[in-house]
Design a protein around this motif. Structure first.
Motif, mmCIF file in Angstrom:
data_model
loop_
_atom_site.group_PDB
_atom_site.id
_atom_site.type_symbol
_atom_site.label_atom_id
_atom_site.label_comp_id
_atom_site.label_asym_id
_atom_site.label_seq_id
_atom_site.Cartn_x
_atom_site.Cartn_y
_atom_site.Cartn_z
ATOM 1 N N LEU A 405 0.827 -1.210 0.000
ATOM 2 C CA LEU A 405 0.000 0.000 0.000
ATOM 3 C C LEU A 405 0.860 1.257 0.000
ATOM 4 C CD1 LEU A 405 -2.724 -1.102 2.567
ATOM 5 C CD2 LEU A 405 -3.175 -0.418 0.200
ATOM 6 N N GLN A 406 1.971 1.212 0.776
ATOM 7 C CA GLN A 406 2.868 2.361 0.832
ATOM 8 C C GLN A 406 3.540 2.597 -0.517
ATOM 9 O OE1 GLN A 406 3.442 4.296 3.732
ATOM 10 N NE2 GLN A 406 4.300 5.640 2.191
ATOM 11 N N ARG A 407 4.042 1.519 -1.125
ATOM 12 C CA ARG A 407 4.742 1.665 -2.414
ATOM 13 C C ARG A 407 3.818 2.201 -3.498
ATOM 14 N NH1 ARG A 407 7.200 -2.991 -0.715
ATOM 15 N NH2 ARG A 407 5.680 -4.355 -1.735
ATOM 16 N N HIS A 408 2.560 1.730 -3.488
ATOM 17 C CA HIS A 408 1.620 2.117 -4.553
ATOM 18 C C HIS A 408 0.696 3.249 -4.130
ATOM 19 C CE1 HIS A 408 2.985 -1.217 -6.971
ATOM 20 N NE2 HIS A 408 2.742 -2.071 -5.988
ATOM 21 N N ARG A 409 0.975 3.850 -2.959
ATOM 22 C CA ARG A 409 0.242 5.017 -2.486
ATOM 23 C C ARG A 409 -1.270 4.809 -2.515
ATOM 24 N NH1 ARG A 409 3.776 10.304 -4.310
ATOM 25 N NH2 ARG A 409 5.775 9.465 -3.640
ATOM 26 N N GLY A 410 -1.688 3.660 -2.010
ATOM 27 C CA GLY A 410 -3.105 3.394 -1.861
ATOM 28 C C GLY A 410 -3.821 2.911 -3.105
ATOM 29 N N ASP A 411 -3.070 2.642 -4.166
ATOM 30 C CA ASP A 411 -3.687 2.151 -5.413
ATOM 31 C C ASP A 411 -4.022 0.658 -5.231
ATOM 32 O OD1 ASP A 411 -4.267 1.170 -7.956
ATOM 33 O OD2 ASP A 411 -2.905 2.579 -8.940
ATOM 34 N N ILE A 412 -5.294 0.380 -4.924
ATOM 35 C CA ILE A 412 -5.713 -0.981 -4.597
ATOM 36 C C ILE A 412 -5.459 -1.944 -5.759
ATOM 37 C CG2 ILE A 412 -7.711 -2.428 -4.052
ATOM 38 C CD1 ILE A 412 -6.721 -0.832 -1.705
ATOM 39 N N LYS A 413 -5.709 -1.499 -6.985
ATOM 40 C CA LYS A 413 -5.522 -2.380 -8.140
ATOM 41 C C LYS A 413 -4.063 -2.799 -8.262
ATOM 42 C CE LYS A 413 -8.158 -1.564 -11.550
ATOM 43 N NZ LYS A 413 -8.833 -0.980 -12.735
ATOM 44 N N ALA A 414 -3.138 -1.848 -8.048
ATOM 45 C CA ALA A 414 -1.714 -2.171 -8.129
ATOM 46 C C ALA A 414 -1.304 -3.126 -7.004
ATOM 47 C CB ALA A 414 -0.886 -0.888 -8.056
ATOM 48 N N VAL A 415 -1.878 -2.940 -5.814
ATOM 49 C CA VAL A 415 -1.575 -3.835 -4.689
ATOM 50 C C VAL A 415 -2.083 -5.248 -4.981
ATOM 51 C CG1 VAL A 415 -2.032 -4.297 -2.246
ATOM 52 C CG2 VAL A 415 -1.559 -1.956 -3.001
ATOM 53 N N MET A 416 -3.298 -5.362 -5.544
ATOM 54 C CA MET A 416 -3.846 -6.672 -5.905
ATOM 55 C C MET A 416 -2.927 -7.384 -6.897
ATOM 56 S SD MET A 416 -7.801 -5.459 -6.405
ATOM 57 C CE MET A 416 -8.089 -6.753 -7.612
ATOM 58 N N ASN A 417 -2.431 -6.635 -7.901
ATOM 59 C CA ASN A 417 -1.557 -7.230 -8.911
ATOM 60 C C ASN A 417 -0.241 -7.691 -8.311
ATOM 61 O OD1 ASN A 417 -3.431 -6.797 -10.935
ATOM 62 N ND2 ASN A 417 -2.578 -4.803 -11.515
ATOM 63 N N GLU A 418 0.321 -6.891 -7.405
ATOM 64 C CA GLU A 418 1.616 -7.251 -6.816
ATOM 65 C C GLU A 418 1.481 -8.479 -5.910
ATOM 66 O OE1 GLU A 418 4.657 -5.626 -3.420
ATOM 67 O OE2 GLU A 418 3.894 -4.130 -4.832
ATOM 68 N N LEU A 419 0.457 -8.478 -5.069
ATOM 69 C CA LEU A 419 0.305 -9.561 -4.090
ATOM 70 C C LEU A 419 -0.460 -10.760 -4.649
ATOM 71 C CD1 LEU A 419 -0.488 -7.485 -0.862
ATOM 72 C CD2 LEU A 419 1.722 -8.283 -1.680
ATOM 73 N N GLN A 420 -1.054 -10.551 -5.831
ATOM 74 C CA GLN A 420 -1.781 -11.627 -6.500
ATOM 75 C C GLN A 420 -2.893 -12.188 -5.616
ATOM 76 O OE1 GLN A 420 0.847 -14.553 -8.285
ATOM 77 N NE2 GLN A 420 2.261 -12.975 -9.003
ATOM 78 N N VAL A 421 -3.729 -11.284 -5.130
ATOM 79 C CA VAL A 421 -4.903 -11.673 -4.347
ATOM 80 C C VAL A 421 -6.120 -10.949 -4.924
ATOM 81 C CG1 VAL A 421 -3.662 -12.129 -2.211
ATOM 82 C CG2 VAL A 421 -4.487 -9.829 -2.662
ATOM 83 N N PRO A 422 -7.317 -11.570 -4.878
ATOM 84 C CA PRO A 422 -8.523 -10.896 -5.352
ATOM 85 C C PRO A 422 -8.920 -9.752 -4.420
ATOM 86 C CG PRO A 422 -9.067 -13.029 -4.397
ATOM 87 C CD PRO A 422 -7.569 -12.959 -4.458
ATOM 88 N N ARG A 423 -9.707 -8.852 -4.941
ATOM 89 C CA ARG A 423 -10.054 -7.647 -4.190
ATOM 90 C C ARG A 423 -10.772 -7.984 -2.878
ATOM 91 N NH1 ARG A 423 -11.163 -1.867 -6.419
ATOM 92 N NH2 ARG A 423 -11.491 -0.790 -4.471
ATOM 93 N N ARG A 424 -11.709 -8.927 -2.916
ATOM 94 C CA ARG A 424 -12.453 -9.250 -1.706
ATOM 95 C C ARG A 424 -11.519 -9.770 -0.615
ATOM 96 N NH1 ARG A 424 -17.746 -13.273 -1.280
ATOM 97 N NH2 ARG A 424 -18.001 -13.101 0.985
ATOM 98 N N THR A 425 -10.584 -10.631 -0.996
ATOM 99 C CA THR A 425 -9.620 -11.160 -0.016
ATOM 100 C C THR A 425 -8.766 -10.042 0.555
ATOM 101 O OG1 THR A 425 -9.535 -13.270 -1.194
ATOM 102 C CG2 THR A 425 -7.729 -12.793 0.325
ATOM 103 N N LEU A 426 -8.291 -9.136 -0.328
ATOM 104 C CA LEU A 426 -7.456 -8.029 0.136
ATOM 105 C C LEU A 426 -8.238 -7.138 1.094
ATOM 106 C CD1 LEU A 426 -4.820 -6.422 0.017
ATOM 107 C CD2 LEU A 426 -5.710 -5.245 -2.010
ATOM 108 N N ASN A 427 -9.488 -6.857 0.756
ATOM 109 C CA ASN A 427 -10.315 -6.012 1.633
ATOM 110 C C ASN A 427 -10.488 -6.651 3.005
ATOM 111 O OD1 ASN A 427 -10.638 -4.097 -0.341
ATOM 112 N ND2 ASN A 427 -12.651 -4.813 -1.001
#
Length: 448
Positions: A405-427
């Motif tokens: 989150l820090q590296r991508h400054r809150g960009d959820i889509k970029a965090v999902m791509n980096e960590l390879q998790v679906p949005r619901r799981t990340l939330n």
């Protein structure tokens, strides 16, 4: 907009006429009859323009230009010339003069040249300020380490407070870096070239406290051999850092309050009042108002010290900074001890992240040094804290998400791509770890 002008001319009628024109036009004017006097009284980074005659006794206008260029090449200098001096003035412009005015000149011609020169001076000084601020930010980033939101806020607060002539109270746990923050407040302010004097109030025996702080005259008490300057007087022009201020004896609190109010001290055994100029930065672990309610601290002094307050987060509240800090301390220790810094495994990092670090940054630095020396395994050190495997896994997961989150400054889509998790799981994981996207947003980012 800047409006300061210095006029240098040996002819009184010209000085007086120019001063009158400029004053009526809204400028702040200072006049000199000799160039030497102008140089002697010119402040650093003068926020204005120099208007100087060329032909003067002693140092002439061209020599003054050369001296001013040596001090500040961007300081605008406008030369006043006679008809025969025009070729010389043209050469002077090649050497750095901003403009020249041939006598006799009209007020309109003078005002036009001055306004253009002041606009240029304003741009130069603004650029210098921006570069200085950027340099300060860079140096502070390298001193107060950490990319967590709390550390970013702390660095902004330090930069905002450092140039202000106000007392500051720093609150934080043992080992959280209170003295380092105090040092930064001093180093990035206008007192940086003056003394920084640190006093640990808990380490001074009560009978010696007054002498340490205020100094003494010879024979003021048994064993007082010769005159001694106290910490407050020694720090004149600079900063006094009073660590563990809550430990200061009540009798000395009264005297410190008087110093803050009157800006004067008296040495023990003396009736002479000495004027001092110091900035007080105090540090404490407990809340001073709670201490005051318990009768252990003066409430009026607490308010005097707490003009501005900085709160240092404990390391357990900024776990995402632990890998960076541990690596930094390992490199420092390796360089000092002429050894190599061992790399951390994933398991070791997980253990570091799960430990609560009651000694905060100081404890982490010690752990890094022991690792470099081969005396301790940071994994074993953390395990001694009694954390379960599940707790360690949770801490490591929280760290990974925070860092992304820090590296991508809150960009959820970029965090999902980096960590390879679906949005619901990340939330769900963010909610479980108390991570809020808005804390990491860059300015101007729109919600996604």
């Amino acid at each position: 907009m800047l409006n300061s002008v210095i006029v240098v001319d040996d002819e009184a009628p010209i000085r007086e006429a120019v001063e009158q024109w400029l004053t009526l036009s809204g400028f702040t004017v200072q006049v000199f009859s000799r160039a030497e006097a102008c140089l002697a009284q010119l402040p650093d980074a003068f926020p204005g323009v120099i208007l100087s005659d060329v032909r003067m006794p002693g140092m002439d206008g061209l020599q003054l230009l050369a001296e001013l260029q040596a001090k500040d090449r961007d300081l605008p200098v406008i030369l006043l010339t006679g008809h025969g001096d025009v070729p010389m003035a043209v050469d002077a412009m090649r050497d750095g003069a901003y403009d020249f005015l041939e006598k006799p000149f009209t007020p309109e011609r003078l005002l036009g040249s001055l306004r253009r020169a002041l606009e240029k001076r304003a741009l130069v000084l603004d650029n210098r300020t921006l570069h200085e601020q950027a340099d300060h930010r860079s140096r502070l980033d390298a001193t107060l380490l950490g990319m967590s939101p709390t550390m970013q806020t702390l660095r902004r607060q330090v930069l905002d407070l450092s140039p202000l002539p106000v007392n500051v109270l720093i609150r934080g746990e043992t080992g959280s870096g209170k003295e380092m923050v105090a040092r930064c407040l001093h180093d990035f302010g206008s007192r940086a070239d003056k003394p920084f004097v640190a006093v640990n109030c808990a380490a001074i025996p009560e009978p010696l406290f007054e002498a340490e702080l205020f100094g003494h005259e010879s024979g003021a008490f048994t064993g007082a051999q010769g005159k001694r300057v106290g910490k407050l007087e020694f720090a004149h022009g600079g900063t006094v850092f009073l660590d563990e201020i809550e430990s200061m004896p009540l009798a000395q609190q009264v005297k410190l309050l008087r110093v803050i109010q009157e800006r004067r001290i008296e040495r023990l055994g003396s009736n002479q009042s000495i004027e001092i100029d110091v900035r007080i930065i105090a540090a404490t672990k407990p809340d001073l108002l709670d201490e005051a309610r318990a009768g252990r601290f003066r409430e009026d002094l607490a308010y005097r010290l707490n003009i501005a307050e900085l709160r240092l987060p404990p390391l357990r509240d900024r776990r995402e900074d632990i890998p960076m800090l541990f690596s930094h301390f390992s490199r420092q220790a390796a360089q000092r001890l002429a050894r190599s810094a061992p790399a951390l495994s994933g398991a070791q990092l997980s253990h570091l992240l799960s430990h609560d670090w009651p000694g905060n940054v100081r404890e982490l630095a010690n752990a890094a040094e022991r690792q470099v020396l081969g005396l301790d395994n940071p994994a074993a050190e953390a395990l001694a804290g009694g954390q379960s495997l599940v707790a360690q896994q949770e801490a490591f997961e929280a760290h990974c998400i925070r860092s992304a989150l820090q590296r991508h400054r809150g960009d959820i889509k970029a965090v999902m791509n980096e960590l390879q998790v679906p949005r619901r799981t990340l939330n769900e994981k963010m909610q479980r770890h108390g991570l809020v996207r808005e804390d990491f947003l860059a300015e101007g980012n729109s919600p996604r």
